[in-house]
Scaffold this motif. Structure first.
Motif, PDB file in Angstrom:
ATOM      1  N   TRP A 147      55.893   9.314  50.342  1.00 51.13           N
ATOM      2  CA  TRP A 147      55.246  10.548  49.915  1.00 51.13           C
ATOM      3  C   TRP A 147      55.457  10.792  48.418  1.00 51.13           C
ATOM      4  O   TRP A 147      54.545  11.221  47.721  1.00 51.13           O
ATOM      5  N   LEU A 148      56.656  10.516  47.923  1.00 55.06           N
ATOM      6  CA  LEU A 148      56.908  10.669  46.484  1.00 55.06           C
ATOM      7  C   LEU A 148      56.036   9.728  45.664  1.00 55.06           C
ATOM      8  O   LEU A 148      55.522  10.116  44.607  1.00 55.06           O
ATOM      9  N   ASP A 149      55.863   8.506  46.129  1.00 53.44           N
ATOM     10  CA  ASP A 149      54.985   7.556  45.438  1.00 53.44           C
ATOM     11  C   ASP A 149      53.550   8.091  45.389  1.00 53.44           C
ATOM     12  O   ASP A 149      52.880   8.015  44.355  1.00 53.44           O
ATOM     13  N   ALA A 150      53.074   8.644  46.502  1.00 52.30           N
ATOM     14  CA  ALA A 150      51.723   9.217  46.552  1.00 52.30           C
ATOM     15  C   ALA A 150      51.625  10.420  45.621  1.00 52.30           C
ATOM     16  O   ALA A 150      50.630  10.586  44.896  1.00 52.30           O
ATOM     17  N   TYR A 151      52.643  11.253  45.613  1.00 52.26           N
ATOM     18  CA  TYR A 151      52.673  12.416  44.722  1.00 52.26           C
ATOM     19  C   TYR A 151      52.560  11.966  43.266  1.00 52.26           C
ATOM     20  O   TYR A 151      51.786  12.553  42.495  1.00 52.26           O
ATOM     21  N   TYR A 169      49.642  13.288  41.011  1.00 49.27           N
ATOM     22  CA  TYR A 169      50.082  14.074  39.855  1.00 49.27           C
ATOM     23  C   TYR A 169      49.612  13.428  38.553  1.00 49.27           C
ATOM     24  O   TYR A 169      49.139  14.109  37.653  1.00 49.27           O
ATOM     25  N   GLY A 170      49.726  12.105  38.471  1.00 50.53           N
ATOM     26  CA  GLY A 170      49.326  11.385  37.269  1.00 50.53           C
ATOM     27  C   GLY A 170      47.838  11.441  36.987  1.00 50.53           C
ATOM     28  O   GLY A 170      47.419  11.284  35.848  1.00 50.53           O
ATOM     29  N   ALA A 171      47.033  11.673  38.010  1.00 50.25           N
ATOM     30  CA  ALA A 171      45.577  11.755  37.839  1.00 50.25           C
ATOM     31  C   ALA A 171      45.116  13.138  37.390  1.00 50.25           C
ATOM     32  O   ALA A 171      43.983  13.288  36.948  1.00 50.25           O
ATOM     33  N   LEU A 172      45.975  14.133  37.521  1.00 51.84           N
ATOM     34  CA  LEU A 172      45.575  15.510  37.205  1.00 51.84           C
ATOM     35  C   LEU A 172      45.200  15.653  35.745  1.00 51.84           C
ATOM     36  O   LEU A 172      45.754  14.966  34.901  1.00 51.84           O
ATOM     37  N   PRO A 173      44.224  16.493  35.409  1.00 50.40           N
ATOM     38  CA  PRO A 173      43.550  17.459  36.266  1.00 50.40           C
ATOM     39  C   PRO A 173      42.403  16.883  37.087  1.00 50.40           C
ATOM     40  O   PRO A 173      41.769  17.599  37.844  1.00 50.40           O
ATOM     41  N   LEU A 221      58.240  20.069  46.583  1.00 49.98           N
ATOM     42  CA  LEU A 221      59.075  19.730  45.437  1.00 49.98           C
ATOM     43  C   LEU A 221      59.322  20.974  44.599  1.00 49.98           C
ATOM     44  O   LEU A 221      58.398  21.755  44.360  1.00 49.98           O
ATOM     45  N   SER A 222      60.547  21.146  44.153  1.00 51.49           N
ATOM     46  CA  SER A 222      60.858  22.279  43.287  1.00 51.49           C
ATOM     47  C   SER A 222      61.173  21.791  41.883  1.00 51.49           C
ATOM     48  O   SER A 222      61.427  20.612  41.662  1.00 51.49           O
ATOM     49  N   ARG A 223      61.109  22.723  40.954  1.00 52.20           N
ATOM     50  CA  ARG A 223      61.380  22.444  39.546  1.00 52.20           C
ATOM     51  C   ARG A 223      60.494  21.326  39.000  1.00 52.20           C
ATOM     52  O   ARG A 223      60.949  20.355  38.422  1.00 52.20           O
ATOM     53  N   THR A 224      59.206  21.481  39.212  1.00 50.70           N
ATOM     54  CA  THR A 224      58.249  20.507  38.688  1.00 50.70           C
ATOM     55  C   THR A 224      57.357  21.184  37.651  1.00 50.70           C
ATOM     56  O   THR A 224      57.116  22.388  37.723  1.00 50.70           O
ATOM     57  N   SER A 225      56.895  20.427  36.704  1.00 49.43           N
ATOM     58  CA  SER A 225      55.998  20.953  35.676  1.00 49.43           C
ATOM     59  C   SER A 225      54.579  21.013  36.211  1.00 49.43           C
ATOM     60  O   SER A 225      54.156  20.149  36.976  1.00 49.43           O
ATOM     61  N   VAL A 226      53.869  22.023  35.761  1.00 44.38           N
ATOM     62  CA  VAL A 226      52.452  22.143  36.093  1.00 44.38           C
ATOM     63  C   VAL A 226      51.675  21.549  34.913  1.00 44.38           C
ATOM     64  O   VAL A 226      51.802  22.030  33.789  1.00 44.38           O
ATOM     65  N   PRO A 227      50.908  20.490  35.152  1.00 45.75           N
ATOM     66  CA  PRO A 227      50.184  19.850  34.047  1.00 45.75           C
ATOM     67  C   PRO A 227      49.162  20.785  33.400  1.00 45.75           C
ATOM     68  O   PRO A 227      48.627  21.696  34.043  1.00 45.75           O
TER      69      PRO A 227
END
Length: 94
Positions: free
Chosen positions: A7-11, A15-19, A62-68
């Protein structure tokens, strides 16, 4: 059931594709119905992420994550019932 690490790998991919959106298949059921929603303080642009599959209703939190930049986040100032609207009661993978 997919592992937390899967799941972390998928995240990381989503996440890397955002926005932009991603067509990555769910690590559990392989459907392309992954969802990622951030909840944060608008001033800080960091908070937590809810990441799940709309098909199998499994995912991680997940906590303490940045919002792109360019990604909308639900405000922590909203009442919980408004803040959680649209986020299903999915099964957390630990």
């Amino acid at each position: 059931m997919a592992s937390f690490d899967e799941w972390l790998d998928a995240y990381d991919v989503v996440y890397g594709a955002l926005p932009a959106s991603s067509n990555l298949p769910c690590p559990n059921c392989s459907h392309q119905t992954l969802r990622l929603v951030f909840t944060a303080s608008p001033e800080a642009r960091h908070g937590y992420a809810s990441f799940w599959c709309d098909t199998c209703l499994e995912g991680i939190h997940l906590s303490r994550t940045s919002v792109p930049d360019g990604v909308r986040a639900l405000s922590l100032a909203l009442p919980a019932e408004e803040r959680n609207q649209g986020i299903p009661n999915y099964r957390l993978v630990t």
